[in-house]
Scaffold this active site. Sequence first.
Site, mmCIF file in Angstrom:
data_model
loop_
_atom_site.group_PDB
_atom_site.id
_atom_site.type_symbol
_atom_site.label_atom_id
_atom_site.label_comp_id
_atom_site.label_asym_id
_atom_site.label_seq_id
_atom_site.Cartn_x
_atom_site.Cartn_y
_atom_site.Cartn_z
ATOM 1 N N ARG A 101 5.642 24.343 12.763
ATOM 2 C CA ARG A 101 4.425 23.515 12.753
ATOM 3 C C ARG A 101 3.966 23.255 14.180
ATOM 4 O O ARG A 101 4.800 22.968 15.056
ATOM 5 C CB ARG A 101 4.720 22.173 12.074
ATOM 6 C CG ARG A 101 5.004 22.305 10.598
ATOM 7 C CD ARG A 101 5.278 20.956 9.973
ATOM 8 N NE ARG A 101 6.524 20.366 10.455
ATOM 9 C CZ ARG A 101 7.140 19.350 9.861
ATOM 10 N NH1 ARG A 101 6.613 18.791 8.784
ATOM 11 N NH2 ARG A 101 8.265 18.850 10.347
ATOM 12 N N PRO A 102 2.656 23.358 14.417
ATOM 13 C CA PRO A 102 2.167 23.051 15.765
ATOM 14 C C PRO A 102 2.557 21.620 16.133
ATOM 15 O O PRO A 102 2.467 20.713 15.306
ATOM 16 C CB PRO A 102 0.641 23.188 15.645
ATOM 17 C CG PRO A 102 0.332 23.242 14.196
ATOM 18 C CD PRO A 102 1.569 23.645 13.468
ATOM 19 N N LYS B 288 1.830 4.315 18.045
ATOM 20 C CA LYS B 288 3.077 3.660 18.467
ATOM 21 C C LYS B 288 3.042 3.401 19.980
ATOM 22 O O LYS B 288 3.379 2.314 20.448
ATOM 23 C CB LYS B 288 4.291 4.526 18.109
ATOM 24 C CG LYS B 288 4.571 4.610 16.621
ATOM 25 C CD LYS B 288 4.973 3.252 16.039
ATOM 26 C CE LYS B 288 5.250 3.309 14.551
ATOM 27 N NZ LYS B 288 5.425 1.977 13.946
ATOM 28 N N TYR C 38 -0.443 9.086 14.731
ATOM 29 C CA TYR C 38 0.695 8.219 14.425
ATOM 30 C C TYR C 38 1.473 7.915 15.709
ATOM 31 O O TYR C 38 1.727 6.757 16.047
ATOM 32 C CB TYR C 38 1.617 8.886 13.392
ATOM 33 C CG TYR C 38 2.979 8.246 13.347
ATOM 34 C CD1 TYR C 38 3.153 7.020 12.713
ATOM 35 C CD2 TYR C 38 4.075 8.829 13.979
ATOM 36 C CE1 TYR C 38 4.396 6.399 12.711
ATOM 37 C CE2 TYR C 38 5.319 8.214 13.978
ATOM 38 C CZ TYR C 38 5.473 7.000 13.344
ATOM 39 O OH TYR C 38 6.687 6.391 13.362
ATOM 40 N N SER D 28 0.837 -1.200 0.000
ATOM 41 C CA SER D 28 0.000 0.000 0.000
ATOM 42 C C SER D 28 0.874 1.253 0.000
ATOM 43 O O SER D 28 0.438 2.314 -0.415
ATOM 44 C CB SER D 28 -0.934 0.003 1.219
ATOM 45 O OG SER D 28 -0.188 0.004 2.416
ATOM 46 N N ASN E 136 15.580 9.687 13.900
ATOM 47 C CA ASN E 136 15.243 10.063 12.515
ATOM 48 C C ASN E 136 16.071 9.294 11.489
ATOM 49 O O ASN E 136 17.201 9.692 11.185
ATOM 50 C CB ASN E 136 15.422 11.573 12.328
ATOM 51 C CG ASN E 136 14.366 12.362 13.072
ATOM 52 O OD1 ASN E 136 14.229 12.226 14.289
ATOM 53 N ND2 ASN E 136 13.602 13.150 12.358
ATOM 54 N N SER F 159 8.910 4.356 18.057
ATOM 55 C CA SER F 159 9.392 5.674 17.639
ATOM 56 C C SER F 159 9.688 6.534 18.853
ATOM 57 O O SER F 159 9.023 6.427 19.890
ATOM 58 C CB SER F 159 8.309 6.350 16.801
ATOM 59 O OG SER F 159 8.603 7.716 16.610
#
Lengths: 337, 337
Positions: B291-292, B154, B150, B34, B180, B124
């Site tokens: 980014r918040p 996890k 996400y 996918s 990362n 993560s």
Amino acid sequence: MRVLLTGGAGYIGSHTALVLLDQGHDVVILDDFSNSNPEAVRRVEKLSGRSVALIEVDLADRERAAEALKDVEFDAVIHLAGLKSVGESVAMPTKYYRVNIDSTLALLDIMRDRGVTKLVFSSSATVYGDPEYVPQDELHRVGVGLTNPYGWSKFMNEQIIRDTQLAWPELEAVLLRYFNPVGAHPSGRIGEDPSGIPNNLMPFIAQVAVGKRKELSVFGDTYPTPDGTGVRDYIHVMDLAEGHVAALNNSAVGVASYNLGSGTGSSVLEVVRAFEQASGQPIPYAVVDARPGDVAEVVANPEKANRELNWRTSRSLAEACRDSWAWQSSNPGGYTA
Amino acid sequence: MRVLLTGGAGYIGSHTALVLLDQGHDVVILDDFSNSNPEAVRRVEKLSGRSVALIEVDLADRERAAEALKDVEFDAVIHLAGLKSVGESVAMPTKYYRVNIDSTLALLDIMRDRGVTKLVFSSSATVYGDPEYVPQDELHRVGVGLTNPYGWSKFMNEQIIRDTQLAWPELEAVLLRYFNPVGAHPSGRIGEDPSGIPNNLMPFIAQVAVGKRKELSVFGDTYPTPDGTGVRDYIHVMDLAEGHVAALNNSAVGVASYNLGSGTGSSVLEVVRAFEQASGQPIPYAVVDARPGDVAEVVANPEKANRELNWRTSRSLAEACRDSWAWQSSNPGGYTA
């Protein structure tokens, strides 16, 4: 309003159905009867003098559930479906996570597909974990130090509902954090009908009172409480049911959480004495080891629900014992006997 | 050992497969493609000179997955299958929870049925939420203040695995908390092939370097860091892959968690400069709003993995940029071009 009640044949569901019907709402019950009995629905219909639409399907089976609900209209959902035994959840974690999470995910997707935006979710004071302070208000931290998959599944479902609302701002969701529901409808026609050994205190006591079990096991008597036994906030199931309807009538924005409790704690021995008085039966008990994960005291601060939902408990522990005894003594084998 | 790699055709999966094959293990890849490409598996086979068993099925579809694995032998599982875009998870929470949780639940039930007790799970550093301290070790609190489904999925999967191990003591599970991952196999034949706009910094930079995108957006330059841009711990994907094999070779008892990171933080602008050097291409960038949910600095303390898994990173950021550029420049359209 036409209200879809998932898990509506269960203990809390059947009492909530009755309150909804008495207030003039229409009720659709969805249940797979894996831990409940269609007889409860028949008795709700009899007590209310009204009929209830009944859909037998496993909500966690998303395709079958969507299909079963295809031609059913509903304006709001009270989501009670799920597995609820703490002990069983420890023994069968993947089953508990699957059933409890998949049913919520399926329901949220069905609601969004159908444009139904009003949800009341059956959560639990368990999400607070080991209390930092007592009584607990809704600002108490959640999701820290939970001790079993049942509790975690409630916490996870709260988070899933919050995240869904962020992506779907029209969703209005109320998370109801139950303390310890007890009692029964005063008619004694519906009540708590646990399968196997009861997990909760009052049905266990009731089964001792009716002669079905020999004695009550009291788990620990050296807690830092007045008599050494654990203190909990017992709430009459009819008060709890009224709390669901109050949550439904309230026009929430986004996601709001409310404690449903009385604000008063009672020890195990206080419940035993209250039940002895209500039933006229002796309740022999034996003190055994405390259970790992149990805490000394859990009591609700219900002020937020009092204020914002215009709801408060009105029934005493004595009334809960009386109604529980009425149910147990007239239905010693539950619905199946 | 014969290792089942769920999500084995993806970025981390393909590199892990290669390391396993090079160390003499047999590999079974389960993937539904996918968000990955069978071409990655073919290239792994070519690079290793060995063949890989391939099972195309959605692991979250528990019955089909169990059926597909019925006649497949495996001794251990590295579970990488799941959706991984933070932004997409915010937009499609129920899909993320369903796919990521159901696949883990299905896998655990299949493993138990089959008597396979060894699991390595792809977690993560996101589970740490907003860092209380940096660098973060494994004792850092988890599950508080996470900002997207996400990350929550996890965290929930870690909890599900822990609860499953309590009920099934034979299970030996290792939770690997990635920082990362960047870079590619030095051959440039396999690498990160994101669909659509890359979510992660290095593939975005690589697409700018190769002329596929005009400029890099740098999200915020007023963080309390040396140059004001966010600092992260970049780990070469080959180091990460070796960490999985080290975890597999370690004889864990119960559930253990390990950070897989380098222990060194690099800012966005440092990565930009390193990539410019490695590629010889200019990387134009524009600073835009932070980014918040983003935090200033996330850096691993990898000492536990160094000590207990006898594993440590050995590749530099410069090497990661070089290998990423080798992959991107020779496969500008990824696997499909």
